[in-house]
Design a protein around this motif. Structure first.
Motif, short mmCIF file in Angstrom:
data_model
loop_
_atom_site.label_atom_id
_atom_site.label_comp_id
_atom_site.label_asym_id
_atom_site.label_seq_id
_atom_site.Cartn_x
_atom_site.Cartn_y
_atom_site.Cartn_z
N ASN A 1 0.81 -1.21 0.00
CA ASN A 1 0.00 0.00 0.00
C ASN A 1 0.85 1.27 0.00
OD1 ASN A 1 -2.34 -1.44 -0.07
ND2 ASN A 1 -2.66 -1.42 2.14
N ALA A 2 1.91 1.28 0.81
CA ALA A 2 2.72 2.48 0.90
C ALA A 2 3.38 2.79 -0.44
CB ALA A 2 3.79 2.31 1.99
N ALA A 3 3.83 1.74 -1.14
CA ALA A 3 4.44 1.95 -2.46
C ALA A 3 3.41 2.43 -3.45
CB ALA A 3 5.09 0.66 -2.95
N ALA A 4 2.20 1.86 -3.39
CA ALA A 4 1.16 2.21 -4.35
C ALA A 4 0.76 3.67 -4.23
CB ALA A 4 -0.05 1.31 -4.14
N GLN A 5 0.80 4.22 -3.03
CA GLN A 5 0.37 5.59 -2.83
C GLN A 5 1.27 6.60 -3.52
OE1 GLN A 5 0.18 5.91 1.41
NE2 GLN A 5 -1.59 4.56 1.60
N THR A 6 2.52 6.18 -3.78
CA THR A 6 3.45 7.09 -4.43
C THR A 6 3.78 6.64 -5.85
OG1 THR A 6 5.31 5.85 -3.52
CG2 THR A 6 4.49 7.72 -2.24
N ALA A 7 3.01 5.70 -6.39
CA ALA A 7 3.33 5.12 -7.69
C ALA A 7 2.45 5.71 -8.78
CB ALA A 7 3.16 3.61 -7.63
N GLY A 8 2.32 7.02 -8.81
CA GLY A 8 1.48 7.65 -9.80
C GLY A 8 2.09 7.69 -11.18
N ASP A 9 3.39 7.50 -11.30
CA ASP A 9 4.04 7.51 -12.59
C ASP A 9 4.70 6.15 -12.83
OD1 ASP A 9 7.29 8.99 -11.82
OD2 ASP A 9 5.95 7.79 -10.58
N TYR A 10 5.14 5.96 -14.05
CA TYR A 10 5.76 4.69 -14.43
C TYR A 10 7.25 4.70 -14.12
CZ TYR A 10 7.49 0.89 -17.37
OH TYR A 10 8.11 -0.25 -17.82
N LYS A 11 7.77 3.57 -13.63
CA LYS A 11 9.20 3.39 -13.46
C LYS A 11 9.58 1.96 -13.82
CE LYS A 11 10.17 6.87 -9.89
NZ LYS A 11 10.69 7.11 -8.52
N ALA A 12 10.77 1.82 -14.39
CA ALA A 12 11.28 0.48 -14.73
C ALA A 12 12.75 0.38 -14.37
CB ALA A 12 11.09 0.20 -16.21
#
Length: 476
Positions: A35-46
């Motif tokens: 959940n904590a990661a999802a809250q800050t995952a508004g953009d794409y990263k690889a």
């Protein structure tokens, strides 16, 4: 695993890994930790791991060139037929390429003569170097190593085991790697976790998580099941009965679980085929021909083609429903016990060509600059010995690696660059380096940029608590 202990769960887990599916019915659900990661995952990263199989010679990749270091380099590596030396202006390898890192540690540095594109990326601030990184359980001195008074990585200098240690923190036989464990943590960022961890180079423990299973594809994509949607033994109606047979439910639990795995594999193939950008004209441009520096012959660079496949998948990120992805590509041939001058020069040129191609594609992926969102990093079994065997070098330990991308704090060397030569306080034998930075620290820095919360790093990197510095600072 004993054949007597090969349980139904183990069997299904193996099958699902092959099919590239998420094993959520059979493993711990880590959604709460995501959940904590999802809250800050508004953009794409690889993250893209480029693994150099066999143990890359760091001493001929990044070199200290101040007079003291260079004189010692020449003295120790100008032996036999000079097969492992890159003298300026001498031999097939040509002259080394000077770089000027901000943190020069009072020394001068250069790259291998065939790394001209990486030099340009470094000079422009889009690439950095991590010095003397390797497998460690905890900070270790030479005295502790010799006395075996601290816990050391198991089976040092063994190819298979150290490849596994780099990828998973455990020797050969490990069941999960830190790329896959990152996939577990960020799973809720992706609406379809099947496409979180993708290998274009076969099965890699690096991408297997506790919950997330890697998807193995080829450079052409994910192959479909033969005759599933075409004629079968010349009879067009054969396609439907075939699918019914391999995906049908019955009274047997194994049959039903197998059918579920096959169904997911079919769906994954169809989804990925529709999402991946085409290769070539109108899609992701094909890599330019690569020219072998030893022969002058132009040919296709397989590593660049692997990275083209990565770019094709990234281009389909919205269709796939992903905001975080981890990729794995690899290249063989770095076990340079012999013919090192020519062999290593050619491999450096291939790596340089492939990374430059990938960076150029990311700079304008379907009209979008993705370099801030995609980070490539190199890894390898281990470094090599400083002393030569007259024709090459042997298995070592610590090594230097590259991090490339727009989010990298580039034009710098991170970590402590070792003394050039042998018989110093990091020499465990023949100039093999005792690492001063651990793979856990290297990976944790990348994971933090990726969006993994600090309180979850130990879930991915079991030894990270043994190190005071957990973020090496090379990511923006």
């Amino acid at each position: 695993m004993s054949k007597h202990n090969f349980s139904r769960r183990s069997f299904l887990g193996s099958m699902m890994a092959a099919a590239g599916t998420a094993a959520t019915p059979f493993t711990v659900n880590l959604a709460a930790m995501s959940n904590a990661a999802a809250q800050t995952a508004g953009d794409y990263k690889a993250l893209v791991c480029l693994f150099m199989m066999g143990g890359n010679d760091a001493f001929n990749t990044v070199l200290a060139t101040d007079s003291t270091s260079w004189n010692e380099y020449q003295r120790l590596r100008s032996t036999g037929d000079s097969a492992s030396i890159a003298l300026p202006g001498v031999g097939a390898s040509g002259g080394v390429l000077p770089i000027a890192p901000t943190n020069n540690q009072g020394r001068a540095f250069a790259l291998h003569p065939r790394l001209g594109n990486l030099k340009a990326l470094f000079d422009s601030g889009n690439a950095a170097i991590i010095a003397n990184v390797g497998t460690l359980v905890q900070p270790t001195t030479l005295a502790q190593y010799k006395a075996a008074s601290v816990k050391l990585p198991p089976k040092l200098f063994s190819h298979n085991d150290q490849q596994s240690m780099w990828q998973s923190d455990a020797p050969e036989g490990s069941s999960s790697g830190w790329g896959g464990r990152m996939g577990d943590i960020i799973a809720s960022s992706n609406s379809n976790n099947m496409f979180s961890c993708i290998s274009i180079s076969g099965n890699a423990v690096f991408l297997t998580g506790k919950q997330t299973r890697q998807l193995q594809i080829t450079t052409s994509g994910l192959p479909g099941i033969t005759n599933l949607n075409t004629s079968l033994f010349g009879a067009m109606p054969g396609a439907n009965p075939l699918r019914a047979i391999i995906t049908g439910q019955g009274g047997n639990k194994f049959q039903n679980d197998h059918a579920a795995v096959v169904n997911r594999a079919i769906n994954a193939q169809q989804t990925l085929a529709s999402a991946m950008a085409p290769a070539g004209a109108g899609g992701i441009p094909d890599p330019t021909p690569y020219t072998n520096p030893n022969t002058g012959i132009a040919s296709t660079n397989p590593l660049a083609v692997q990275l083209q496949a990565v770019a094709r998948v990234i281009a389909g990120r919205n269709t796939l429903g992903v905001k975080r992805q981890v990729f794995y590509v690899s290249m063989n041939g770095f076990d340079t016990h012999g013919q090192q001058l020519t062999a290593h020069g050619d491999m450096m040129a291939r790596v340089d060509h492939a990374i430059a191609y990938f960076n150029s594609v990311m700079a304008s992926l379907q009209g979008t600059d993705m370099r801030q969102q995609v980070t490539l990093f190199t890894a390898s079994d281990f470094g090599r010995t400083f002393t030569t065997n007259g024709n090459g070098t042997d298995h070592g330990w610590g090594s230097h690696h590259f991090i490339v991308g727009g989010a990298v704090k580039g034009k710098d060397i991170y970590g402590s660059f070792p003394i050039t030569g042998i018989n110093h306080d990091l020499d465990v034998g023949s100039g093999s380096l005792l690492p001063t930075t651990s793979v856990d620290q290297y990976g944790a820095t990348l994971a933090t940029w990726f969006g993994v919360p600090a309180n979850q790093l130990a879930t991915i990197f079991p030894n990270i608590g043994n190190f005071t510095t957990k973020n090496l600072g090379f990511m923006g």
